[in-house]
Design a protein around this motif. Structure first.
Motif, PDB file in Angstrom:
ATOM      1  N   GLY A   1      -0.888   1.848  -4.931  1.00  0.00           N
ATOM      2  CA  GLY A   1      -1.610   1.999  -6.190  1.00  0.00           C
ATOM      3  C   GLY A   1      -2.510   3.216  -6.183  1.00  0.00           C
ATOM      4  N   GLY A   2      -2.713   3.814  -4.984  1.00  0.00           N
ATOM      5  CA  GLY A   2      -3.511   5.030  -4.884  1.00  0.00           C
ATOM      6  C   GLY A   2      -2.763   6.236  -5.409  1.00  0.00           C
TER       7      GLY A   2
ATOM      8  N   ALA B   1      -8.245  -5.787  -4.872  1.00  0.00           N
ATOM      9  CA  ALA B   1      -6.874  -5.749  -4.359  1.00  0.00           C
ATOM     10  C   ALA B   1      -5.910  -6.428  -5.319  1.00  0.00           C
ATOM     11  CB  ALA B   1      -6.814  -6.418  -2.984  1.00  0.00           C
ATOM     12  N   ASP B   2      -6.368  -7.516  -5.969  1.00  0.00           N
ATOM     13  CA  ASP B   2      -5.529  -8.161  -6.989  1.00  0.00           C
ATOM     14  C   ASP B   2      -5.241  -7.195  -8.125  1.00  0.00           C
ATOM     15  OD1 ASP B   2      -5.590 -10.481  -5.486  1.00  0.00           O
ATOM     16  OD2 ASP B   2      -7.247 -11.363  -6.643  1.00  0.00           O
ATOM     17  N   GLY B   3      -6.255  -6.405  -8.481  1.00  0.00           N
ATOM     18  CA  GLY B   3      -6.066  -5.402  -9.529  1.00  0.00           C
ATOM     19  C   GLY B   3      -5.073  -4.336  -9.115  1.00  0.00           C
ATOM     20  N   ASP B   4      -5.100  -3.934  -7.821  1.00  0.00           N
ATOM     21  CA  ASP B   4      -4.116  -2.976  -7.320  1.00  0.00           C
ATOM     22  C   ASP B   4      -2.702  -3.528  -7.476  1.00  0.00           C
ATOM     23  OD1 ASP B   4      -6.222  -1.375  -6.568  1.00  0.00           O
ATOM     24  OD2 ASP B   4      -6.115  -1.881  -4.436  1.00  0.00           O
ATOM     25  N   ALA B   5      -2.533  -4.791  -7.090  1.00  0.00           N
ATOM     26  CA  ALA B   5      -1.210  -5.410  -7.165  1.00  0.00           C
ATOM     27  C   ALA B   5      -0.713  -5.475  -8.609  1.00  0.00           C
ATOM     28  CB  ALA B   5      -1.244  -6.801  -6.543  1.00  0.00           C
ATOM     29  N   GLN B   6      -1.603  -5.819  -9.531  1.00  0.00           N
ATOM     30  CA  GLN B   6      -1.207  -5.899 -10.932  1.00  0.00           C
ATOM     31  C   GLN B   6      -0.871  -4.515 -11.482  1.00  0.00           C
ATOM     32  OE1 GLN B   6      -0.752  -8.827 -12.779  1.00  0.00           O
ATOM     33  NE2 GLN B   6       0.302  -7.288 -14.025  1.00  0.00           N
ATOM     34  N   PHE B   7      -1.654  -3.516 -11.069  1.00  0.00           N
ATOM     35  CA  PHE B   7      -1.390  -2.136 -11.513  1.00  0.00           C
ATOM     36  C   PHE B   7      -0.002  -1.693 -11.053  1.00  0.00           C
ATOM     37  CE2 PHE B   7      -1.264   2.380 -10.477  1.00  0.00           C
ATOM     38  CZ  PHE B   7      -1.617   2.960 -11.687  1.00  0.00           C
TER      39      PHE B   7
ATOM     40  N   THR C   1       6.500  -7.564  -3.857  1.00  0.00           N
ATOM     41  CA  THR C   1       5.090  -7.659  -3.473  1.00  0.00           C
ATOM     42  C   THR C   1       4.986  -8.682  -2.346  1.00  0.00           C
ATOM     43  OG1 THR C   1       4.283  -7.074  -5.682  1.00  0.00           O
ATOM     44  CG2 THR C   1       2.747  -8.224  -4.202  1.00  0.00           C
ATOM     45  N   VAL C   2       4.453  -8.238  -1.217  1.00  0.00           N
ATOM     46  CA  VAL C   2       4.347  -9.094  -0.029  1.00  0.00           C
ATOM     47  C   VAL C   2       2.873  -9.357   0.246  1.00  0.00           C
ATOM     48  CG1 VAL C   2       4.897  -9.353   2.416  1.00  0.00           C
ATOM     49  CG2 VAL C   2       6.456  -8.085   0.897  1.00  0.00           C
ATOM     50  N   HIS C   3       2.496 -10.621   0.356  1.00  0.00           N
ATOM     51  CA  HIS C   3       1.108 -10.999   0.625  1.00  0.00           C
ATOM     52  C   HIS C   3       0.918 -11.286   2.108  1.00  0.00           C
ATOM     53  CE1 HIS C   3      -0.356 -11.523  -3.583  1.00  0.00           C
ATOM     54  NE2 HIS C   3       0.953 -11.599  -3.809  1.00  0.00           N
ATOM     55  N   GLY C   4      -0.207 -10.842   2.643  1.00  0.00           N
ATOM     56  CA  GLY C   4      -0.537 -11.098   4.036  1.00  0.00           C
ATOM     57  C   GLY C   4      -2.016 -11.397   4.191  1.00  0.00           C
ATOM     58  N   ASP C   5      -2.391 -11.836   5.380  1.00  0.00           N
ATOM     59  CA  ASP C   5      -3.782 -12.151   5.690  1.00  0.00           C
ATOM     60  C   ASP C   5      -4.202 -11.287   6.869  1.00  0.00           C
ATOM     61  OD1 ASP C   5      -6.253 -13.180   6.378  1.00  0.00           O
ATOM     62  OD2 ASP C   5      -5.669 -15.272   6.126  1.00  0.00           O
ATOM     63  N   VAL C   6      -4.723 -10.108   6.572  1.00  0.00           N
ATOM     64  CA  VAL C   6      -5.078  -9.157   7.618  1.00  0.00           C
ATOM     65  C   VAL C   6      -6.220  -9.678   8.485  1.00  0.00           C
ATOM     66  CG1 VAL C   6      -6.102  -6.887   8.036  1.00  0.00           C
ATOM     67  CG2 VAL C   6      -4.189  -7.130   6.447  1.00  0.00           C
ATOM     68  N   THR C   7      -7.171 -10.349   7.888  1.00  0.00           N
ATOM     69  CA  THR C   7      -8.300 -10.883   8.666  1.00  0.00           C
ATOM     70  C   THR C   7      -7.826 -11.847   9.732  1.00  0.00           C
ATOM     71  OG1 THR C   7      -9.760 -10.656   6.742  1.00  0.00           O
ATOM     72  CG2 THR C   7     -10.497 -12.091   8.527  1.00  0.00           C
ATOM     73  N   ALA C   8      -6.916 -12.745   9.357  1.00  0.00           N
ATOM     74  CA  ALA C   8      -6.370 -13.703  10.325  1.00  0.00           C
ATOM     75  C   ALA C   8      -5.533 -12.986  11.377  1.00  0.00           C
ATOM     76  CB  ALA C   8      -5.536 -14.760   9.607  1.00  0.00           C
ATOM     77  N   LEU C   9      -4.747 -11.989  10.954  1.00  0.00           N
ATOM     78  CA  LEU C   9      -3.913 -11.249  11.894  1.00  0.00           C
ATOM     79  C   LEU C   9      -4.774 -10.490  12.894  1.00  0.00           C
ATOM     80  CD1 LEU C   9      -1.005 -10.446  12.633  1.00  0.00           C
ATOM     81  CD2 LEU C   9      -1.247  -8.477  11.090  1.00  0.00           C
ATOM     82  N   ALA C  10      -5.871  -9.897  12.423  1.00  0.00           N
ATOM     83  CA  ALA C  10      -6.772  -9.171  13.312  1.00  0.00           C
ATOM     84  C   ALA C  10      -7.384 -10.099  14.351  1.00  0.00           C
ATOM     85  CB  ALA C  10      -7.862  -8.488  12.496  1.00  0.00           C
ATOM     86  N   ALA C  11      -7.780 -11.295  13.916  1.00  0.00           N
ATOM     87  CA  ALA C  11      -8.366 -12.264  14.848  1.00  0.00           C
ATOM     88  C   ALA C  11      -7.328 -12.742  15.857  1.00  0.00           C
ATOM     89  CB  ALA C  11      -8.938 -13.442  14.074  1.00  0.00           C
ATOM     90  N   GLU C  12      -6.121 -12.959  15.372  1.00  0.00           N
ATOM     91  CA  GLU C  12      -5.051 -13.455  16.249  1.00  0.00           C
ATOM     92  C   GLU C  12      -4.691 -12.444  17.326  1.00  0.00           C
ATOM     93  OE1 GLU C  12      -0.237 -14.081  15.822  1.00  0.00           O
ATOM     94  OE2 GLU C  12      -1.509 -14.516  14.082  1.00  0.00           O
ATOM     95  N   ARG C  13      -4.669 -11.166  16.956  1.00  0.00           N
ATOM     96  CA  ARG C  13      -4.218 -10.134  17.893  1.00  0.00           C
ATOM     97  C   ARG C  13      -5.371  -9.394  18.567  1.00  0.00           C
ATOM     98  NH1 ARG C  13       0.996  -6.950  15.382  1.00  0.00           N
ATOM     99  NH2 ARG C  13       2.321  -8.769  15.031  1.00  0.00           N
TER     100      ARG C  13
END
Length: 452
Positions: free
Chosen positions: A7-8, A43-49, A63-75
């Motif tokens: 969206g950038g 981020a929701d606005g980016d996805a809609q744009f 459009t693929v949704h992920g959870d970066v915060t959880a992934l960062a904690a996991e890894r």
């Protein structure tokens, strides 16, 4: 082909330009947007744009949704690193599933300059100074699945803004791109403008330096492939001739004859030492490489003498009268390692064991593949041998003491052992397992940058 669109301005320009050229090129492509689960409504606005833009341009969108915060904690990763991991996992899945044959990302000349500067600040070697590669080939099980391409690497961000404004095309701005608490933003908004006062073409020069570095690395890769087999020896010498390899988890050993190292140019010495360390899962800093040259007696410091150097992450170097040996050490008193479920098909970075496990094929419904320690009574069938043998018996015959047998990992489905470190076993014909040591280069601690 799929175009990665955040969206950038950069990715919007790439998508619009490709849409404009469809009639001329005949190219059929789609778009992919990764929602990182960060920045909430923004981020929701980016996805809609992106959804609205793709619809306007009549371009299919995933459009693929992920959870970066959880992934960062996991890894145990920073947010930027985890966000990048998520994006490239999505790209990898699209390519390996053959849904697309290429993915285009909108990295620009400015991105390249920022990346090279950040690598320099972290003390990167030449491969790091190569920055962002224009084309990356994605493989799975030795087969090429597709490519990741960066067609805008010679285009500046300013040129992109002019292009979009000339079309009257809107784009989205990530508010975190202005926060100077992040390293990339300080490089972008503070360091590069200061350097530009000394050299107005600094971004172009850094981009050219990256191109030279990539070509240098390509040459060295071919040269090392030619040189290494004649220089690096596996395992330790044993009485009566020959060499013995270790079967400890994550451990291997390589050696180099000192006289051969002394005959090399310092540039080749460094490359050989770093490549040798890489074979046992080590990643050397400049200081560590120079410490090895000193230990081997091939540096300006003199001829050195027998001894050892700790290289971190369980990797050590030892010098004998004739050889320099690099190995990964595992303590016999190690804490028992956890049982880890391995995705089938998929990839598991088993940090606890020091391996990246890549599995292709399939398992029966409900079956689970585990990376684990040996259990009492585990049995295995070896090729060209009658009947089954216990894992304990196999490892005893390999000459491993009891302490090391207990920390020798296996891959198993229930009680069915498919792989043992250092031992060839009969596995499932519909399942292919590849293991490689994890190689994590030490870096200077810097604040992590959020995804752009």
């Amino acid at each position: 082909m799929a175009v990665a669109v955040s969206g950038g301005a950069d990715s919007v320009a790439l998508l619009v330009a490709m849409a404009d050229s469809r009639a001329e090129t005949g190219l059929v492509f789609s778009a992919v947007h990764v929602h990182h689960g960060l920045r909430g409504a923004e981020a929701d606005g980016d996805a809609q744009f992106v959804t609205d833009l793709a619809k306007q341009l009549d371009i299919p969108l995933r459009t693929v949704h992920g959870d970066v915060t959880a992934l960062a904690a996991e890894r145990g990763q920073g947010i930027e690193e985890a966000a990048r991991s998520l994006r490239y996992r999505v790209f990898h899945d699209l390519l390996t599933s053959r849904e697309v044959d290429a993915i285009a990302t909108a990295h620009t000349l400015d991105d390249q300059a920022e990346t090279v500067l950040m690598k320099m600040l972290r003390g990167a070697w030449t491969e790091g100074l190569g920055g962002i590669a224009p084309v990356v080939t994605v493989e799975e099980n030795g087969h090429v699945c597709g490519r990741i391409v960066r067609p805008l690497l010679q285009v500046t961000r300013a040129e992109i803004v002019v292009y979009l404004e000339g079309r009257g095309q809107r784009w989205r701005e990530d508010s975190t791109n202005q926060e100077l608490t992040f390293t990339r933003n300080r490089v972008r908004h503070a360091l590069l403008p200061q350097l530009q006062e000394f050299q107005p073409r600094i971004r172009e020069h850094l981009s050219r330096m990256a191109a030279v570095a990539r070509d240098e690395e390509g040459w060295w890769t071919r040269e090392l492939a030619r040189v290494m087999p004649g220089v690096v020896l596996s395992g330790k010498p044993v009485r009566g001739g020959g060499r013995a390899n270790s079967t400890r988890p994550g451990e291997a050993g390589v050696a180099m004859e000192l006289e051969r190292l002394r005959a090399m140019h310092p540039a080749l010495q460094r490359r050989v030492l770093r490549a040798a360390a890489g074979q046992v899962g080590g990643a050397l800093t400049f200081d560590q490489t120079e410490a090895l040259r000193t230990l081997a007696g091939v540096s300006e410091s003199g001829r050195g003498k027998p001894g050892r150097v700790e290289l971190g992450a369980g990797v050590i170097a030892e010098r004998t009268v004739r050889e320099l040996r690099i190995s990964r050490r595992v303590e016999s008193s190690s804490i028992p390692l956890p049982e880890l479920e391995v995705p089938v098909p998929g990839v598991l970075e088993a940090v606890e064991y020091g391996y990246r496990v890549t599995v292709s094929g399939s398992l029966p419904s409900g079956a689970t593949l585990l990376l684990r320690m040996p259990r009492a009574g585990d049995q295995v069938r070896l090729p060209h041998s009658g009947g089954v043998k216990t894992v304990k018996e196999v490892l005893e015959r390999r000459g491993l003491p009891a302490a090391e047998r207990r920390i020798c990992p296996v891959l198993a489905v229930g009680s069915d052992i498919l792989w043992i470190s250092g031992v060839e076993v009969e596995g499932r014909p519909d399942l292919r397992v590849e293991l490689e040591p994890l190689r994590e280069a030490p870096e200077v601690a810097v604040p992590r940058t959020p995804p752009r």
